[in-house]
Design an enzyme around this catalytic site. Sequence first.
Site: not given
Lengths: 343, 343, 343, 343
Positions: D150-151
């Site tokens: 995920g970012c």
Amino acid sequence: MNISVAILGATGYTGAELIRLVESHPHFEVAHLGAHSQSGKRAGEVLPGISGELASTLLAASDAPISDQVQLVFTALPHGAAAESVKNALDSGRKVIDLSADFRHKSHDTYKEAYGVEHPCPELFDEAVYGLTEFSRSDVADARLVANPGCYPTSTLLPLVPLLRNGVLDSEQIIVDSKSGTSGAGRSADRSLLYCEINEGLSAYGLPRHRHAWEMEEWANGFGQQSVSIRFVPHILPMSRGMLSTLHLSGERPETWHKILSQAFAHETFVNILPEGQLPSTQAVKGSNRCDIGVAVIGTKQAVVVSCIDNLLKGASGQALQNANVMFGFEEALGLSTTALWP
Amino acid sequence: MNISVAILGATGYTGAELIRLVESHPHFEVAHLGAHSQSGKRAGEVLPGISGELASTLLAASDAPISDQVQLVFTALPHGAAAESVKNALDSGRKVIDLSADFRHKSHDTYKEAYGVEHPCPELFDEAVYGLTEFSRSDVADARLVANPGCYPTSTLLPLVPLLRNGVLDSEQIIVDSKSGTSGAGRSADRSLLYCEINEGLSAYGLPRHRHAWEMEEWANGFGQQSVSIRFVPHILPMSRGMLSTLHLSGERPETWHKILSQAFAHETFVNILPEGQLPSTQAVKGSNRCDIGVAVIGTKQAVVVSCIDNLLKGASGQALQNANVMFGFEEALGLSTTALWP
Amino acid sequence: MNISVAILGATGYTGAELIRLVESHPHFEVAHLGAHSQSGKRAGEVLPGISGELASTLLAASDAPISDQVQLVFTALPHGAAAESVKNALDSGRKVIDLSADFRHKSHDTYKEAYGVEHPCPELFDEAVYGLTEFSRSDVADARLVANPGCYPTSTLLPLVPLLRNGVLDSEQIIVDSKSGTSGAGRSADRSLLYCEINEGLSAYGLPRHRHAWEMEEWANGFGQQSVSIRFVPHILPMSRGMLSTLHLSGERPETWHKILSQAFAHETFVNILPEGQLPSTQAVKGSNRCDIGVAVIGTKQAVVVSCIDNLLKGASGQALQNANVMFGFEEALGLSTTALWP
Amino acid sequence: MNISVAILGATGYTGAELIRLVESHPHFEVAHLGAHSQSGKRAGEVLPGISGELASTLLAASDAPISDQVQLVFTALPHGAAAESVKNALDSGRKVIDLSADFRHKSHDTYKEAYGVEHPCPELFDEAVYGLTEFSRSDVADARLVANPGCYPTSTLLPLVPLLRNGVLDSEQIIVDSKSGTSGAGRSADRSLLYCEINEGLSAYGLPRHRHAWEMEEWANGFGQQSVSIRFVPHILPMSRGMLSTLHLSGERPETWHKILSQAFAHETFVNILPEGQLPSTQAVKGSNRCDIGVAVIGTKQAVVVSCIDNLLKGASGQALQNANVMFGFEEALGLSTTALWP
């Protein structure tokens, strides 16, 4: 009968906002606009948002005389530069609301540590009232000189002080992560503030210790009756107005904090505690003098408290007008909006 | 004594702006907020900019009764949907200001051509007054039903009509290149209006002929007493509020046009002709009800005239309140600002 | 084997974009970065977007020697200042692509009229090739000096020239309404370019006649073989990159223009005629070297043609690299993207 | 010889970014674009940034067959929906890089706690490699299935892991205050993501515990060999791309942390430790696959570490391509930029 007002530093963003507010106020009126570097120009040449007669007002140099009728002076000047203008205005018998940092501290040493210079007139420190209106209303009412709080301290102290007063916070575990719209950086022609350098950009600045950290700690202590240590990190982001402070807090029974804040501000016009579970947005306070506050409990000893203000209103000129209302005995909310210009 | 007001379509951007304006108006007050698809919710759940008691108002369905005390209804509904609400309000003896396009045309055929549908109650066409206040003030004063102008027509007709009345324009050579902030496109959940689809984007739309072209031509003719042909190209750009129209005009003695416009609007509060050589910016009118107009002569037969409004104020809700003031005999500028929220 | 390149004026927005393009190009490499006012600093101190070794490059003063290995010099300097650097580079046997306006005109008089100054070396006018690549490819291939077109002329001439060549336009009825992102205004510390002065603002400027109007007319004539008169109005808007030009055109059989443009650019990599009825957006070309063009017929004699480019790519540095590829015999599209960085 | 690639979920923002990257990569090529809800349309109708042949590609439904030549499938689908597509692709002998959250966790219970649903194929958990490339390079090289991070976890773990490995952090005092551009919220037609609802707005969300908090803690532990507790508060702000994470950290000898990070990433192409005292900006990494990290010591036991990525590149599609390069034995940086599209 109207009260004549002078605004010194009229062509910066806080000065422009003061003009807007004073102009629409039923009992104050603009009588003098000081803007030394632009003196001789008409206000409308430098301030695109105004029109009509107001736009024709000549901008005055700093040594231009101020009419005797002026009873109140707003100084929206850089720190250091404001002090002398403040002193002159007081000496000529006027009241002053200073939007600079020059009179926000009680101790000369703290001022020097935070701002790196000697203060030109520390003798006024004792008299100055720190005008976070919700916590110093009665002192403001009697003051000749009000030091208008900084934007970061305002957004931080409003939620922090009631929690401190209730003794529920771990005073060594206060982390404030703040984000400010670009108008907070002022209107000087600085390449780092160009549209193309700010747009689509976000960055932290002011580390290891931003000047407002001293102000926060001093008044957290002053209003909260508790010595605290605050880790403060400000950021700048691509919006014109708006400030959001995220307070990462530890302490006792965070599930009670929403109620503590709700009760503390139950009778306040400009502080708005959101329903439990809701978090505020800067968009919802733009153009208003409101501070919206949300609380999220995230552990048995921890909560996140988020506050939003318009940095030019509750964070600067709006709070200055709120203080002016108190100083002159007007209804505190007069000329200030609780509704945002949205969207 | 206050006049109670209903706002139908309260949760769109023009509805929200009406709420803000009515709330701060000294003689109008919000008594009913209609928002069919959101009915049953509190206003504050859908409109983040409001607070306090107002935020607690229940949003009403379209079939909910409106209190008898309501004397004025603002309809901020989609075209087509507005007509019936307008009719009902008139039938129950109230005055109506309709912000939709439903009563802006005098001819049923033109309406049908522009909007592609049959009009449900064309019998009201004759009675409706097109409320471009500066040109229809006396009719508005006596009206039961005011059709509030579109944003593009407002920004175009204000500079165009005085030039047409003076007979200086080539009526076949009128090109209007308009640019609108995104709030003009409304608040529906449309992917093409997402932040990431609008930001850093600019595009033309509505070609070959946008609906507002018919409205512009009809009222250029109606107010300007001259049949005209307008080539109109609208654009959408990444700002929330603001509209700029660039009029590329041909005609006689363009060096006189600045004076024509200055004289035409010399006594108008909300129309501001900039000094010769200056061009307006949308930033300077944001949050105000002003229309700023600049003129640049670019040839012996040609000039560019640029006008700026806040599309939600002079282009919609601000003009609606201006009309309401006229209809109820209040000072026309009451509750409306000539100073922008700047920056 | 790589070709060493110098970039003079490396720290402006077009300079920065050249660095990005040259760095990722398989056959060019950055050997010299000139930035007089910043000389002595490391490139990375002034250009945040680069990193690594490139960021460590020392910025050179304008009198610093350029290595003999450098075969190509890009001058991204202000007009007036560029000419001398161009001359020096040519004298030392290098090829030059000049991004300033200094060599875009064939006539000294036109240059003087547009720029208000005497040209320091008009003797180079004859030799300079105006590098609107799609129309001057073979001349560019043989040139020592390429004058890289302005952004507004590029976005205007690409759609205009084929229509002129086909003789379908009324050459006296050409109106160009252009809108530019703020990077087009450069990187100097100018208050009018501050974030808070641009955000939520839109304005026209450069009237009565912007410098690029002369350039457009000269090359509409030069490439289009027809003398034309262009009414040109540029605007600046709150985006970093992007330019949209709306051409309001009159002429014969506008229903054929889409086909004319489609055929003219059928084999071009960087000019993209959208399907009939579609209009372009600046967002769709950001970060690419494309020019997207849409056509909308709006009358029997009239059409609107809209073109979009990234002003820093096809409008400046991208086209410069396209020309460099042609000059050195590389595939014309090498190192240039046809896909946007979207969103 | 090129490797054919399928992208499922091609019309979201991460899908669009994958297309851009794969298209310009020398050894991968787009062979299949899946976009179930848009199937039957041409890619260019939904993705404005692409052009030419690529724009003509038909979008495939989720049950459309994928050519046997496709060796690698990127799944850019919502969590929950991705798992089945991943399984099918593996079953047909292809490699998979999954950009959803479906295979980022090692424990089914954690997945269920974070995402609130049963996982459809937990049997693949063991095989999946968490592809934070800098820390799992050799596992990625051998993997059939890579779970792309995920970012928020990417921007947090890159600076956090080396400090954990060195044992200098107080693992109970980790506060991560993250700010994300709006593209991180996806492309669905949600009113809260409209331009006018995001512009000039900033807010926190996802409290009390955002899904990525579990992912951060699991991999801080996994890579950092230390059990940690992370207080994580994400915010959304008005930019299209960009993510900044501010890590408020406590521990031993913070004055050594800059060196620890510099050494940890000395040989990494995409992790850039700024010189001491400098803080990163999202603007400087936009369009690049870089993670810029700055360190500011703010006490004897405390420091602030700030990291910036482009959420669509190092935070999603860029890292996915980086992993693809590793899986297929190409140079890890191939087709990825270290220079930003700036400004």
